[in-house]
Design a protein around this motif. Structure first.
Motif, mmCIF file in Angstrom:
data_model
loop_
_atom_site.group_PDB
_atom_site.id
_atom_site.type_symbol
_atom_site.label_atom_id
_atom_site.label_comp_id
_atom_site.label_asym_id
_atom_site.label_seq_id
_atom_site.Cartn_x
_atom_site.Cartn_y
_atom_site.Cartn_z
ATOM 1 N N ASN A 5 -21.737 65.640 -4.082
ATOM 2 C CA ASN A 5 -22.870 66.108 -4.881
ATOM 3 C C ASN A 5 -22.841 65.293 -6.172
ATOM 4 O O ASN A 5 -22.693 65.835 -7.246
ATOM 5 C CB ASN A 5 -22.766 67.604 -5.161
ATOM 6 C CG ASN A 5 -24.057 68.158 -5.727
ATOM 7 O OD1 ASN A 5 -25.123 67.600 -5.483
ATOM 8 N ND2 ASN A 5 -23.964 69.227 -6.471
ATOM 9 N N GLU A 6 -22.964 63.966 -6.005
ATOM 10 C CA GLU A 6 -22.826 63.038 -7.117
ATOM 11 C C GLU A 6 -24.149 62.346 -7.413
ATOM 12 O O GLU A 6 -24.829 61.881 -6.500
ATOM 13 C CB GLU A 6 -21.765 61.987 -6.796
ATOM 14 C CG GLU A 6 -20.396 62.577 -6.567
ATOM 15 C CD GLU A 6 -19.382 61.529 -6.137
ATOM 16 O OE1 GLU A 6 -19.626 60.326 -6.319
ATOM 17 O OE2 GLU A 6 -18.335 61.939 -5.608
ATOM 18 N N ARG A 7 -24.477 62.254 -8.686
ATOM 19 C CA ARG A 7 -25.708 61.589 -9.092
ATOM 20 C C ARG A 7 -25.594 60.099 -8.828
ATOM 21 O O ARG A 7 -24.537 59.496 -9.033
ATOM 22 C CB ARG A 7 -25.961 61.838 -10.571
ATOM 23 C CG ARG A 7 -27.301 61.287 -10.996
ATOM 24 C CD ARG A 7 -27.911 62.080 -12.116
ATOM 25 N NE ARG A 7 -29.208 61.538 -12.405
ATOM 26 C CZ ARG A 7 -29.532 60.944 -13.540
ATOM 27 N NH1 ARG A 7 -28.676 60.870 -14.511
ATOM 28 N NH2 ARG A 7 -30.740 60.451 -13.702
ATOM 29 N N ILE A 8 -26.680 59.502 -8.348
ATOM 30 C CA ILE A 8 -26.729 58.067 -8.071
ATOM 31 C C ILE A 8 -27.993 57.471 -8.682
ATOM 32 O O ILE A 8 -28.958 58.181 -8.952
ATOM 33 C CB ILE A 8 -26.679 57.770 -6.559
ATOM 34 C CG1 ILE A 8 -27.840 58.452 -5.812
ATOM 35 C CG2 ILE A 8 -25.346 58.191 -5.973
ATOM 36 C CD1 ILE A 8 -27.936 58.083 -4.337
ATOM 37 N N ASP A 9 -27.960 56.165 -8.890
ATOM 38 C CA ASP A 9 -29.138 55.429 -9.346
ATOM 39 C C ASP A 9 -29.823 54.839 -8.128
ATOM 40 O O ASP A 9 -29.171 54.217 -7.288
ATOM 41 C CB ASP A 9 -28.743 54.311 -10.307
ATOM 42 C CG ASP A 9 -28.188 54.849 -11.608
ATOM 43 O OD1 ASP A 9 -28.732 55.853 -12.115
ATOM 44 O OD2 ASP A 9 -27.211 54.274 -12.118
ATOM 45 N N VAL A 10 -31.142 55.046 -8.046
ATOM 46 C CA VAL A 10 -31.903 54.600 -6.877
ATOM 47 C C VAL A 10 -33.123 53.816 -7.332
ATOM 48 O O VAL A 10 -33.803 54.210 -8.278
ATOM 49 C CB VAL A 10 -32.347 55.808 -6.013
ATOM 50 C CG1 VAL A 10 -33.226 55.360 -4.856
ATOM 51 C CG2 VAL A 10 -31.133 56.578 -5.504
ATOM 52 N N VAL A 41 -36.034 69.921 -2.707
ATOM 53 C CA VAL A 41 -35.595 68.540 -2.880
ATOM 54 C C VAL A 41 -35.898 67.812 -1.585
ATOM 55 O O VAL A 41 -35.919 68.414 -0.520
ATOM 56 C CB VAL A 41 -34.080 68.427 -3.228
ATOM 57 C CG1 VAL A 41 -33.775 69.113 -4.530
ATOM 58 C CG2 VAL A 41 -33.223 68.966 -2.116
ATOM 59 N N ASP A 42 -36.177 66.529 -1.677
ATOM 60 C CA ASP A 42 -36.388 65.713 -0.484
ATOM 61 C C ASP A 42 -35.054 65.112 -0.083
ATOM 62 O O ASP A 42 -34.359 64.513 -0.914
ATOM 63 C CB ASP A 42 -37.385 64.589 -0.755
ATOM 64 C CG ASP A 42 -38.817 65.076 -0.808
ATOM 65 O OD1 ASP A 42 -39.047 66.285 -0.649
ATOM 66 O OD2 ASP A 42 -39.700 64.234 -1.002
ATOM 67 N N LEU A 43 -34.688 65.271 1.178
ATOM 68 C CA LEU A 43 -33.463 64.691 1.716
ATOM 69 C C LEU A 43 -33.843 63.502 2.583
ATOM 70 O O LEU A 43 -34.739 63.605 3.426
ATOM 71 C CB LEU A 43 -32.698 65.722 2.543
ATOM 72 C CG LEU A 43 -31.391 65.237 3.165
ATOM 73 C CD1 LEU A 43 -30.353 64.962 2.083
ATOM 74 C CD2 LEU A 43 -30.874 66.272 4.146
ATOM 75 N N ILE A 60 -29.158 61.043 1.009
ATOM 76 C CA ILE A 60 -29.420 61.084 -0.424
ATOM 77 C C ILE A 60 -30.628 61.980 -0.660
ATOM 78 O O ILE A 60 -31.483 62.113 0.217
ATOM 79 C CB ILE A 60 -29.625 59.677 -1.011
ATOM 80 C CG1 ILE A 60 -30.786 58.935 -0.348
ATOM 81 C CG2 ILE A 60 -28.341 58.857 -0.889
ATOM 82 C CD1 ILE A 60 -31.058 57.553 -0.922
ATOM 83 N N SER A 61 -30.671 62.607 -1.817
ATOM 84 C CA SER A 61 -31.786 63.518 -2.081
ATOM 85 C C SER A 61 -32.338 63.274 -3.472
ATOM 86 O O SER A 61 -31.645 62.777 -4.358
ATOM 87 C CB SER A 61 -31.339 64.975 -1.948
ATOM 88 O OG SER A 61 -30.359 65.279 -2.918
ATOM 89 N N VAL A 62 -33.603 63.631 -3.628
ATOM 90 C CA VAL A 62 -34.255 63.534 -4.929
ATOM 91 C C VAL A 62 -34.841 64.888 -5.279
ATOM 92 O O VAL A 62 -35.460 65.548 -4.454
ATOM 93 C CB VAL A 62 -35.342 62.431 -4.955
ATOM 94 C CG1 VAL A 62 -36.457 62.698 -3.963
ATOM 95 C CG2 VAL A 62 -35.887 62.244 -6.361
ATOM 96 N N ASP A 63 -34.596 65.308 -6.506
ATOM 97 C CA ASP A 63 -35.171 66.534 -7.057
ATOM 98 C C ASP A 63 -36.430 66.126 -7.802
ATOM 99 O O ASP A 63 -36.359 65.432 -8.820
ATOM 100 C CB ASP A 63 -34.165 67.194 -8.001
ATOM 101 C CG ASP A 63 -34.665 68.489 -8.593
ATOM 102 O OD1 ASP A 63 -35.893 68.694 -8.679
ATOM 103 O OD2 ASP A 63 -33.815 69.303 -8.990
ATOM 104 N N ASP A 68 -34.064 63.158 -10.371
ATOM 105 C CA ASP A 68 -32.664 62.770 -10.204
ATOM 106 C C ASP A 68 -32.339 62.624 -8.727
ATOM 107 O O ASP A 68 -32.710 63.475 -7.913
ATOM 108 C CB ASP A 68 -31.723 63.822 -10.806
ATOM 109 C CG ASP A 68 -31.758 63.849 -12.318
ATOM 110 O OD1 ASP A 68 -32.165 62.825 -12.933
ATOM 111 O OD2 ASP A 68 -31.370 64.869 -12.898
ATOM 112 N N TRP A 69 -31.628 61.556 -8.388
ATOM 113 C CA TRP A 69 -31.161 61.311 -7.032
ATOM 114 C C TRP A 69 -29.696 61.703 -6.930
ATOM 115 O O TRP A 69 -28.924 61.515 -7.872
ATOM 116 C CB TRP A 69 -31.313 59.841 -6.662
ATOM 117 C CG TRP A 69 -32.717 59.433 -6.377
ATOM 118 C CD1 TRP A 69 -33.657 59.033 -7.282
ATOM 119 C CD2 TRP A 69 -33.346 59.383 -5.093
ATOM 120 N NE1 TRP A 69 -34.832 58.726 -6.642
ATOM 121 C CE2 TRP A 69 -34.660 58.919 -5.298
ATOM 122 C CE3 TRP A 69 -32.916 59.651 -3.804
ATOM 123 C CZ2 TRP A 69 -35.553 58.745 -4.245
ATOM 124 C CZ3 TRP A 69 -33.798 59.472 -2.753
ATOM 125 C CH2 TRP A 69 -35.106 59.018 -2.970
#
Length: 76
Positions: A5-10, A41-43, A60-63, A68-69
């Protein structure tokens, strides 16, 4: 498979699909989108390749409220 459950840059395409993401000091290029599920959230499940040529599958998911991804799952 590992759960995260880690934030990533996309980086996304003009249509909003992920094309690149950075996670844990590595850059991954999305080869194809395997699946996409919508909700709060989109998965997105993607086949990706690291900057060192290692293939992987990632969820990966985006809120959309925050844009935030997050890395959810990763298979390497």
């Amino acid at each position: 498979m590992s759960l995260f459950n880690e934030r990533i840059d996309v980086r996304t395409t003009s249509s909003g699909r992920p094309s690149l993401f950075a996670w844990r000091g590595r850059l991954y290029r999305v080869q194809r989108v395997i699946g996409h599920w919508e909700g709060e959230v989109d998965l997105v499940r993607v086949a990706a390749e690291s900057d060192q040529g290692e293939p992987s599958i990632a969820d990966i998911s985006v809120d959309h409220a925050t844009e935030d991804w997050t890395m959810r799952r990763h298979w390497s």
